[in-house]
Design a protein around this motif. Structure first.
Motif, short mmCIF file in Angstrom:
data_model
loop_
_atom_site.label_atom_id
_atom_site.label_comp_id
_atom_site.label_asym_id
_atom_site.label_seq_id
_atom_site.Cartn_x
_atom_site.Cartn_y
_atom_site.Cartn_z
N TYR A 116 72.20 -70.83 41.17
CA TYR A 116 73.07 -70.92 39.94
C TYR A 116 72.92 -72.32 39.23
O TYR A 116 72.77 -72.24 38.02
CB TYR A 116 74.50 -70.59 40.42
CG TYR A 116 74.79 -69.27 40.69
CD1 TYR A 116 74.90 -68.17 39.58
CD2 TYR A 116 75.32 -68.78 41.90
CE1 TYR A 116 75.58 -66.88 39.90
CE2 TYR A 116 75.59 -67.48 42.15
CZ TYR A 116 75.74 -66.55 41.22
OH TYR A 116 76.05 -65.32 41.20
N LYS A 137 74.45 -66.41 50.32
CA LYS A 137 75.24 -67.11 49.29
C LYS A 137 75.07 -68.49 49.27
O LYS A 137 75.20 -69.17 48.28
CB LYS A 137 76.56 -66.57 49.40
CG LYS A 137 76.83 -65.18 48.91
CD LYS A 137 78.36 -64.85 49.17
CE LYS A 137 78.78 -63.52 49.11
NZ LYS A 137 78.27 -62.54 47.76
N GLU A 156 80.49 -56.65 40.32
CA GLU A 156 81.16 -57.70 41.22
C GLU A 156 80.20 -58.70 41.85
O GLU A 156 80.58 -59.01 42.87
CB GLU A 156 82.48 -57.33 41.83
CG GLU A 156 83.60 -56.71 40.96
CD GLU A 156 84.78 -56.48 41.65
OE1 GLU A 156 84.93 -56.49 42.75
OE2 GLU A 156 85.77 -56.09 40.90
N ARG A 157 79.03 -58.47 41.49
CA ARG A 157 77.83 -59.09 42.15
C ARG A 157 77.45 -60.51 41.62
O ARG A 157 76.59 -61.22 42.06
CB ARG A 157 76.49 -58.31 42.16
CG ARG A 157 76.82 -56.99 43.19
CD ARG A 157 75.86 -56.05 43.00
NE ARG A 157 74.77 -56.42 43.72
CZ ARG A 157 73.68 -55.85 43.46
NH1 ARG A 157 73.42 -54.63 42.83
NH2 ARG A 157 72.38 -56.13 44.17
N PRO A 192 79.36 -63.77 38.91
CA PRO A 192 80.64 -64.22 38.35
C PRO A 192 80.56 -64.28 37.11
O PRO A 192 79.68 -64.28 36.47
CB PRO A 192 80.66 -65.89 39.22
CG PRO A 192 79.36 -65.93 39.40
CD PRO A 192 78.60 -64.72 39.84
N VAL A 193 81.90 -64.11 36.50
CA VAL A 193 82.16 -63.98 35.06
C VAL A 193 81.63 -65.29 34.25
O VAL A 193 81.15 -65.32 33.15
CB VAL A 193 83.32 -63.77 34.67
CG1 VAL A 193 83.90 -63.92 33.30
CG2 VAL A 193 83.73 -62.29 35.31
N TRP A 194 81.86 -66.29 35.03
CA TRP A 194 81.49 -67.73 34.32
C TRP A 194 79.98 -67.72 34.00
O TRP A 194 79.57 -68.37 33.02
CB TRP A 194 82.07 -68.84 35.35
CG TRP A 194 81.27 -69.15 36.45
CD1 TRP A 194 81.75 -68.68 37.62
CD2 TRP A 194 80.12 -69.73 36.71
NE1 TRP A 194 80.81 -68.95 38.59
CE2 TRP A 194 79.78 -69.76 38.18
CE3 TRP A 194 79.13 -70.37 35.83
CZ2 TRP A 194 78.74 -70.30 38.79
CZ3 TRP A 194 78.08 -70.93 36.25
CH2 TRP A 194 77.78 -70.90 37.79
N MET A 215 77.89 -58.12 36.48
CA MET A 215 79.24 -58.46 36.55
C MET A 215 80.00 -57.36 36.87
O MET A 215 81.08 -57.62 37.76
CB MET A 215 79.44 -59.16 35.21
CG MET A 215 80.87 -59.65 35.12
SD MET A 215 81.43 -59.91 33.47
CE MET A 215 81.16 -58.63 32.50
#
Length: 183
Positions: free
Chosen positions: A157, A150, A92-93, A95-97, A89
């Motif tokens: 995810y 991605k 920045e690899r 996401p915070v969520w 996190m």
């Protein structure tokens, strides 16, 4: 003297040593991730996964299930996963969520375990669904560290969040049933 040896064996049996080694692997995993040594980080994460599989295999196969093992095995998983998601996190690899979903699940499971222990005096061991969730989350983290496309990562995810929600629901159900059981 034999009681001391017996207590030492309950802590330092092969499954528990494997769980403790997983905690020890957290330091080199953190260093390699922080230094963007992605291939080495993936190898260490995989090694930690192998220790997780083997500790359960040996605990059940050799009937070496201990109260310490019931405690240290899931804690080792949670420490390793927490470290990895926080580092990713901050890089920045990740996401915070996603970090919130993973950490909140683990925190709530720990709190639930504390409640069950205080009400019933027992530690609930990890179960298949929790282990499956850890494996799926770990594969997601390996995919991120390996710089998977991605468009493919979206499926990782989805699988991780689904597994987290399902395993959490099962833990809640099991905890409530254990507390309500009058035995």
């Amino acid at each position: 003297m034999s009681k001391i040896k017996s207590n030492i064996r309950l802590i330092f049996n092969l499954p528990n040593i494997l769980s403790l080694s997983r905690i020890a692997l957290v330091i080199p995993i953190g260093i390699t991730l922080s230094n963007n040594q992605n291939a080495l980080a993936v190898g260490l994460i995989l090694l930690a996964g192998v220790t997780d599989i083997l500790d359960g295999y040996f605990a059940r196969g050799r009937n070496d299930i201990t109260e310490f093992g019931k405690l240290i095995d899931p804690i080792a998983d949670k420490i390793a996963i927490a470290l990895i998601v926080i580092i990713l996190m901050y890089q920045e690899r990740l996401p915070v969520w996603f970090v919130i979903v993973v950490l909140l699940r683990d925190i709530l499971i720990i709190l639930g375990g504390i409640i069950v222990k205080s009400k019933k005096g027992i530690l609930l061991p990890s179960n298949y669904y929790g282990k499956a969730a850890v494996v799926i989350i770990s594969l997601n983290l390996i995919a991120i560290v390996s710089n998977i496309d991605k468009d493919i990562l979206i499926y990782f995810y989805f699988a991780s969040v689904f597994a987290s929600v399902v395993s959490f629901g099962i833990y809640i159900n099991r905890g409530i049933r254990t507390i309500l059981n009058n035995k």
